[in-house]
Design a protein around this motif. Sequence first.
Motif, PDB file in Angstrom:
ATOM      1  N   LYS A 181       0.882  -1.171   0.000  1.00 29.51           N
ATOM      2  CA  LYS A 181       0.000   0.000   0.000  1.00 29.51           C
ATOM      3  C   LYS A 181       0.918   1.219   0.000  1.00 29.51           C
ATOM      4  N   VAL A 182       0.788   2.061  -1.016  1.00 30.10           N
ATOM      5  CA  VAL A 182       1.741   3.142  -1.256  1.00 30.10           C
ATOM      6  C   VAL A 182       1.115   4.508  -1.006  1.00 30.10           C
ATOM      7  N   ALA A 183       1.880   5.370  -0.332  1.00 27.10           N
ATOM      8  CA  ALA A 183       1.507   6.783  -0.159  1.00 27.10           C
ATOM      9  C   ALA A 183       2.535   7.628  -0.915  1.00 27.10           C
ATOM     10  N   ILE A 184       2.065   8.671  -1.597  1.00 29.04           N
ATOM     11  CA  ILE A 184       2.958   9.501  -2.413  1.00 29.04           C
ATOM     12  C   ILE A 184       2.860  10.964  -1.993  1.00 29.04           C
ATOM     13  N   LEU A 185       4.017  11.572  -1.736  1.00 28.88           N
ATOM     14  CA  LEU A 185       4.121  13.022  -1.574  1.00 28.88           C
ATOM     15  C   LEU A 185       4.813  13.553  -2.828  1.00 28.88           C
ATOM     16  N   TYR A 186       4.203  14.548  -3.482  1.00 28.92           N
ATOM     17  CA  TYR A 186       4.822  15.053  -4.702  1.00 28.92           C
ATOM     18  C   TYR A 186       4.629  16.560  -4.816  1.00 28.92           C
ATOM     19  N   GLN A 187       5.521  17.180  -5.561  1.00 34.60           N
ATOM     20  CA  GLN A 187       5.447  18.622  -5.788  1.00 34.60           C
ATOM     21  C   GLN A 187       4.373  18.925  -6.824  1.00 34.60           C
ATOM     22  N   VAL A 237       4.556   1.709   2.222  1.00 29.14           N
ATOM     23  CA  VAL A 237       5.628   2.253   1.392  1.00 29.14           C
ATOM     24  C   VAL A 237       5.326   3.725   1.146  1.00 29.14           C
ATOM     25  N   PHE A 238       6.322   4.574   1.344  1.00 32.25           N
ATOM     26  CA  PHE A 238       6.159   6.018   1.184  1.00 32.25           C
ATOM     27  C   PHE A 238       7.107   6.507   0.102  1.00 32.25           C
ATOM     28  N   LEU A 239       6.537   7.057  -0.978  1.00 31.61           N
ATOM     29  CA  LEU A 239       7.329   7.652  -2.049  1.00 31.61           C
ATOM     30  C   LEU A 239       7.456   9.145  -1.799  1.00 31.61           C
ATOM     31  N   ASN A 240       8.653   9.563  -1.441  1.00 33.21           N
ATOM     32  CA  ASN A 240       8.936  10.946  -1.083  1.00 33.21           C
ATOM     33  C   ASN A 240       9.488  11.656  -2.316  1.00 33.21           C
ATOM     34  N   PHE A 241       8.577  12.069  -3.218  1.00 35.73           N
ATOM     35  CA  PHE A 241       8.960  12.707  -4.476  1.00 35.73           C
ATOM     36  C   PHE A 241       9.050  14.220  -4.273  1.00 35.73           C
ATOM     37  N   SER A 242      10.053  14.644  -3.517  1.00 32.87           N
ATOM     38  CA  SER A 242      10.152  16.044  -3.089  1.00 32.87           C
ATOM     39  C   SER A 242      11.550  16.588  -3.330  1.00 32.87           C
ATOM     40  N   ILE A 243      11.648  17.902  -3.492  1.00 34.63           N
ATOM     41  CA  ILE A 243      12.957  18.541  -3.542  1.00 34.63           C
ATOM     42  C   ILE A 243      13.575  18.491  -2.140  1.00 34.63           C
ATOM     43  N   PRO A 244      14.896  18.689  -2.005  1.00 33.12           N
ATOM     44  CA  PRO A 244      15.585  18.445  -0.731  1.00 33.12           C
ATOM     45  C   PRO A 244      14.953  19.067   0.510  1.00 33.12           C
ATOM     46  N   ARG A 245      14.566  20.314   0.448  1.00 36.98           N
ATOM     47  CA  ARG A 245      14.006  20.970   1.633  1.00 36.98           C
ATOM     48  C   ARG A 245      12.801  20.210   2.179  1.00 36.98           C
ATOM     49  N   PHE A 246      11.899  19.804   1.303  1.00 37.99           N
ATOM     50  CA  PHE A 246      10.676  19.129   1.749  1.00 37.99           C
ATOM     51  C   PHE A 246      10.903  17.638   1.984  1.00 37.99           C
ATOM     52  N   ALA A 247      11.874  17.059   1.278  1.00 36.65           N
ATOM     53  CA  ALA A 247      12.223  15.660   1.546  1.00 36.65           C
ATOM     54  C   ALA A 247      12.718  15.520   2.979  1.00 36.65           C
TER      55      ALA A 247
END
Length: 420
Positions: A181-187, A237-247
Amino acid sequence: MKSFRSKALVLAGSTLIALASCLPAHADTGFTDDQVTIGGTCATSGPLASFGTICAMEEAYFKYINQTQGGVKMGDGKTRKIKYIWYNDEYSPPRTVEQVKRLVERDKVAAVVNILGTATNLAVWDYLNRRGVPQLYVGSGATIFGSDIGKHPWTMAWQVPYSTEAAIYAEFVKSKWPNAKVAILYQKDDFGEDLSGSFKRAIEGSGVKVVAQEAYDPSSPTIDSQILNLAASKADVFLNFSIPRFAAQAIRKANEIGWKPAQIVVNISASVAAVFKPAGIEASQGVYSGIDVIDPQDPRFANDPGLKLYREIAAKYASKLVNPDDPTTMWGFINGQMVVATLQRTMAPTRKAMMAAARKQCGVAIQGLLPGITLCTDGQKDPFPIESMQMSQFKGTHFEPVGPIIKKFEGNALALAHVH
């Protein structure tokens, strides 16, 4: 008499055309017999200020080429020193437009290289293509920079395209957690949507499901609320699709609230200096990412010739903006080599010849890339220079490889791309 004169003019004209064809190509803007002027932008302030180290390292590499080799010997046989001009664009598209126009219209550059960011490059690609200025080795993996050659023939990416990177993550998740089960954070822009959309396309028909996704605006101060919402999904599972500051914020916040999914960060945020230290080294343990460049602090590469040269250049030629221990600094070293390799294949001092050289080069070994990864482009057939990665996991103070380098997606970025 009139007929004789007309024939004489025709003959004279033909002779001039023949002579002109034998003369060297007239140099375009940005080229002289002994210099080529290149421009670029990076952020030294704003949300991606840490990435100023990239342009600063590229500048150091060009200084090294100029001082140790007298410049770069181009395809026309002439050796030219590289004049590199770069400005801070604050990772802000309007600022990028302003600075790129300054480079083109005032500084008269031959090409613009390694502008950092998806939105920033999109802000200037129409302008640069209208003017016939090469927009080379774009600092973004957005698949659109290789899928629109017909309308934007003067633009070329260099990073692993996001569609390929997302497919690599999808393969990894499907093999390691087939019912995840996947969660995604994205810009909330083309960068984030390219990654998240391509991942979702790549898992179609599998047991992997996206159960939650949250977007953020890069101008936002925090992403705490997004992390709380994602954690509530109980994704594993967490996909951290973020630029460095937010990652960094995401890793830290997930740790604070006790959410412990398997976590994957996008390649541009696989940085100890810019992400894991701000997030907390302990909180960052076990994070995965796809890697394509050498980590300067990885003990496996302590005796690597490319890394030794990188450190020598950083020590002798770099400004204080360079952080030699940050893997993102390696991008500047790599990009500098790619520019030099392109100029070496540029057969005339023109923008058109430079672009043609960039579009057709294969098997080029670039120091700083993981051993086994090489540069290859082949016109519209394969517009992306680099398309291989190695899944790795952060342990202790550096990444350790998880499996071999993944090359199966070479040349397939466009087929893998999410269709918006």
